[in-house]
Structure formats: C-alpha cells, structure tokens
Motif scaffolding. Sequence first.
Motif, PDB file in Angstrom:
ATOM      1  N   LYS A   1       0.843  -1.201   0.000  1.00  0.00           N
ATOM      2  CA  LYS A   1       0.000   0.000   0.000  1.00  0.00           C
ATOM      3  C   LYS A   1       0.874   1.246   0.000  1.00  0.00           C
ATOM      4  O   LYS A   1       0.572   2.246  -0.652  1.00  0.00           O
TER       5      LYS A   1
ATOM      6  N   ASP B   1       2.065   1.795  -3.393  1.00  0.00           N
ATOM      7  CA  ASP B   1       0.980   2.381  -4.191  1.00  0.00           C
ATOM      8  C   ASP B   1       0.885   3.879  -3.965  1.00  0.00           C
ATOM      9  O   ASP B   1       0.743   4.675  -4.899  1.00  0.00           O
ATOM     10  N   LYS B   2       0.953   4.242  -2.702  1.00  0.00           N
ATOM     11  CA  LYS B   2       0.826   5.650  -2.338  1.00  0.00           C
ATOM     12  C   LYS B   2       1.969   6.450  -2.939  1.00  0.00           C
ATOM     13  O   LYS B   2       1.783   7.553  -3.446  1.00  0.00           O
TER      14      LYS B   2
ATOM     15  N   LYS C   1       1.402   6.899  -6.610  1.00  0.00           N
ATOM     16  CA  LYS C   1       0.371   7.893  -6.878  1.00  0.00           C
ATOM     17  C   LYS C   1       0.909   9.293  -6.619  1.00  0.00           C
ATOM     18  O   LYS C   1       0.671  10.223  -7.386  1.00  0.00           O
TER      19      LYS C   1
END
Lengths: 398, 306
Positions: A345, A348-349, A352
Amino acid sequence: MASLARIRPCLARRIPTLVRGIQMSADTTQLQDAITDPSQPFTVKLHEDSFRTYKIDPPSLEVQVQKDELLKIYKDMQCMRRMEMAADALYKAKLIRGFCHLAIGQEAVSVGLEYGITPEDRVITAYRCHPFAVMRGGTIKGVIAELLGRQDGMSKGKGGSMHIFTPSFFGGNGIVGAQVPVGAGIAFAQKYLGNKTATFALYGDGASNQGQVFEAFNMAKLWDLPCVFVCENNKYGMGTSAERSSSNTEYFTRGDKIPGIQVNGMDIIASRHAVQFARNWVVEGNGPLLMEFVTYRYGGHSMSDPGTTYRTREEVQRMRSTQDPIRGLQRYIEDWGLATEQELKQLDKEAKGEVDQAVEEAKTSPIPRSEDLWTDIYYKGTEPSFMRGREREEVHYY
Amino acid sequence: MLAAGHPRAFGRAMHSARTLLQRRCLHQTRARLAITNLEMPAMSPTMTEGGIASWKKNEGDPFSAGDVLLEIETDKATIDVEAQDDGVLAKILTPNGAKNVPVGKIIALLAEEGDDISNLEAPKEETKPSSDTDAPTTSAPEPPRAASQQSGSVQEKKQVHHPTHSKPLLPSVLRLLVENNITNAEVIKGTGVRGQLTKGDVLAHLGKASSPTGTYKEPKQEPVVSQKVEPPKPLDGAAIRQLIVSGLSTRMKPKAPVPSIPPTFDSVIADYLPPTTETAKSSSQSLQSQTASPRSSTAAYFDGLL
C-alpha cells in the motif's frame, strides 16, 4: 455486426479446451522452494502453458527472481498505471487534446520488456508508447508535459504522443505498422556497427497484417539481423477483434522461417523471462525472433473510443478482476512473503504521489513560445539560411 | 439464444466470484486518503456541457475500477462513465436529469472504503469557478463598449433603428434604408414581386436614380395579327373522301423513269479529269455522238501520257 462481436467471445469460452492454449492468468507462477534468505535470488516455476513456440525450443520454466527487483517492478507497474489514468483524467478535463492511446492493462509488457533488456538495446513501437517512453529513460513529467503540449515535454511540447524519443527509444510512431521496417533498419545499424545489442520492434495485432511487416521479416531473416519482432496482441485492433481481422491469429507463427514464441503477457515474470530469452537468442547471432505477448487493454483504442461497442463490459470487468497484471504480482509478493499488504500500500501511495506531483509540475509548465516554431526542424548547425512559415510574409532567417 | 442467456448468468457468477476475490485480495488501489471530486468529464473533445442521464450507483455504494458510475447525456449520445479506482460513492451533487452541466463541474464526491461519509458537505464554490465568472464579466462590458464606440462614430444616434415594411425587406434594401436613415419604409412605393421594395425604388426615392428600373427599357411587343388568318374549316365526309382518294392516286402513280445515259468510258473518266475546255467539248461531243468515235477519244486521252 456489433451483436456478432458480443456473441463471439461467449461462444469461444464455451468451446472446451482440447487444444492447449496459452495461459492468460497473472498469478499462476509457483514458488519452488521456501525462501531461506530474502536478499538472495530464489527460483519460481512458471505455469506450463506460459509459452507456446514455433520452430524453437521453449525457454525453461524455472526463473530466478529477487525480492528487491520484484518490488521495483511492482512500483514501476503501478506508476505506469497511475500515469495512464492521470492522462485519462487530463483528457476528460480537456487539457490533453487530439489523440491519446492508453495502455492500461498492458503494463506487464512494457515493464517486462524493460527488465529483460539492457539500457543499450533499442526499442521502437507504435502510438501506445507512454510506458515504454518512461521506462527507456524518459520521465513521467516529460511524458505528461508532452501530452499537454508544454515546454517541459520530451519533445518540447511540439510532438505529442506519437513523437516521444530517448536515445534508445525510437518512438512513438503514428502510421500503423510503419515502425516495423524502421526497427529492422535499427537492427541492421546495430549489426553494421558491431554492437552486441538487440532491437525490439513492437507492433499490434491490428498492424500484423500490414505488408511492410512481412517485408521487414524477410530482410531480417535474410541478413540475420538482431531484431526481435514483438506483437502485442490485445485481441482488438481498434474495434475489430483479432478473429475478424486475421486469418491466422497465431501471430508468433506469421514469421514463416523466423521462429516464434507466444508469451502470457499478463504475467510479469513470464514476460520478463521471455524477453531475456529472446534477447540472448538474438544477440548470439541466431537471426531474428518473433514474440507475441497475449495481453489485454481495459480502455478503448483511444480516448474517443468507449471500448464497449465491440466487446461486453462483462468481458472487460472479468479481465480486470481476474487477470490484472499488477494484482497478479501483488499476489506473488504476498504469497511468497516478500512484503506485507501495508508495504505494498505504501508503494501504491508513493507511485500515486509521484505521478500526481509530475502532473502538477507539468501543468505549471508554459506552452511553447512562438520562437520555438523555428527550432528543432533541422539538426542544430545544419539549418538552411531561411525557413518559410505559415504565410508568404512569414519568413525566418537563421 | 444460448449466448443470450449465458452472459447474464456468467456475469452473476463472475460478480459473486469477484466479491469473493475482493474479500481475499487487496483492492487494486488503496492509496487515497482524502475525498476526491468527481468532475464532469468531456466524453468527446468538442463537448462543453452535458446532462446527467442517470446515476448507476447510489450514495454509499461501493464500486471497483471499471464499474459504470453514471450515464452522461451529450448532444450526440448517452455515454457511460466508468470509475478509475475502487471506492465508495460518498455524495451525489448533481442528481438525475440535471441538464447543461458544464465540463469540469464537480458532480459527486468519491471516498475510500471505510471512510466516514456521514457528514459530507458539498464543496464551497472554489476560486477557480469564481475567477472564470470574473473573466466573462470583464470581457462582457468590453464588447458593448467597443460596439457603441463604433456606432457612435458612424452616426450620432446611439440606438439602431430598424425600418419595417409590410412586405419582407431584402438585405440590399435594408442596408440602403439604414444608411440613409429612412425609418418609415412605407412611404416608398414598392414595384418588386408582390409589392416588395426593391433597391431601385429606394434609390429613386432618394433621387439617386431616375426610375425604379433605371435605364432598363422593356422591349416593345408587336400586336399579334391573328384576325387575317381564317381558322381552317372542319372537313365534312365528302371532303375527307376526296382528300383520301387524291392522296392514294399520287402514291399509286408510277414514278417517272429517270433518263439514264449509258455510261461510256469517257463519261466516267470525265468526273476525275481536271475540267479543261477540250475535255468539256469532247465530253459534250461524246455525249451527242457517243457511239460514233469512242476510239478516237480514248486515243486523245492517252495523248499526253504516251
């Protein structure tokens, strides 16, 4: 006709698989032995249906992977997905105009290619090129700014999606199938200069029936050029499914005397392994090789195509949920104990955040000045004495 | 037939498989923290505004990437809008049936699963839309100012009077009327089609032309002399029979035989020889005494050659 296109995939699914077909899932690679030391490479075994070959022996199904590399690959794939989604949003906000062909769903091909080759190898592709441009030495900000038409773009905002280049990436080409003979030419140059590098000329299933593609095949085989012809088969050429466009949908067999290999383009580990195999084959002087990546795009052909007039939404949703390459790699990483859900995660962050920041920076970049109309037409130092502009009175003296 | 039923069952099976998968696996994207705005997308490059046809998800519904959130009505078609990421539809700001929603306007708020969405307010009007409204208002006074300046320079009156007429006014006529400040066009007599004003009428009224038709003169038409010719009398029965018989007799008469002169060598050759007086004489002589001396004429013919 549209109704026929909808019925056809259903019929294909109902036919029992008597013939061994290519594996399409992204999460079928098995761990061979338990991982003792996470910092050391470990062996995994690919599904036996990951490859199909033509006039060549398939590569071994055992692959050496490493934790750090897999995490990097995961981050890169997520970055590419985010970048394409940001381009989608910018197009819908009317900041990007014109053509925008996105490769959402096909990240395993571009990232797999990059991790299978060296920085000196050459790559040329068609217009679904944004991930390739970034992977081959470009930046996300450069690509987004180029799409927006700003000065910070990789072609200074003057080229757009089909005109992005890096020293080892030859674009970004608009004419369907035209990049394949150019790719054969690049391979010829590599052989002529004595470089031990491979050239990857990519094209799609829609371009595979173009005449010049076969001309390139002939010349490459005749002169044993170090060229890998890669067909990204995403099953649809614009709106025509592969079955409706090609009499022979096994694109890896179209090379006649050139051996071919069909690869599961949704499994990143299979893709990378096949690319390494192809590169070694070609650099050793065995002549050209044909590769076919069986992959899928979730979006339409371009931003003006909703993508649902020639295929059902259920089909797209099914591919997205069961065969997504990023989700597949995520499963591998978790199942093999390389990282936790939280760590992924976090990646992912970060991806992004990186893309969002690149988009913001690209948006603040100015549009090209009117003086830039005259630059970059000729190689610096070889310009003629004057250049005519849009009207008879508009003349620029260098 | 089979295929028709198949996708639905398949889709349901897939949906249940997918929710199972969702529970087991991570979602594709879990990186959002804050509420994100869903703006009105431009479904085509020329679209400037659209309508909301229907929302496919209700407030509070979760969705995954690729699900259809709503249908947008453009001037061309009704197009589905798919979600980019997984999430929950937190709040709908423009309901079903809203028309003329400009591109870029926020139509909904999206949140991540597990977020508290109970007390969400519609976002306050951001500075971006207010700056957009400022720009048009500053540009709006400028064109009227420019227009008034122009009209003031042409003539002193500020408002533009519009001359009217009971019949439609042609553009050339209207221009002349306006340029010459004729407000009441009924004064001028119309000689055009169905009584419309023509340019010539206005020019004649202004004194710039001699007459509405100017120097054009219609050509004089000669009076039709029809009384001299008597209409032909209708034929009675006897006259018709006479007509028929006379026609028949002329047809039945044998043709007068054409007097054919038997062709001699000279007569045929004479057509091809250049017309000289000797040959003319000899030909006329030969015609008269054709059988008398054909040999001498042929000998004479070869005289010049041999």
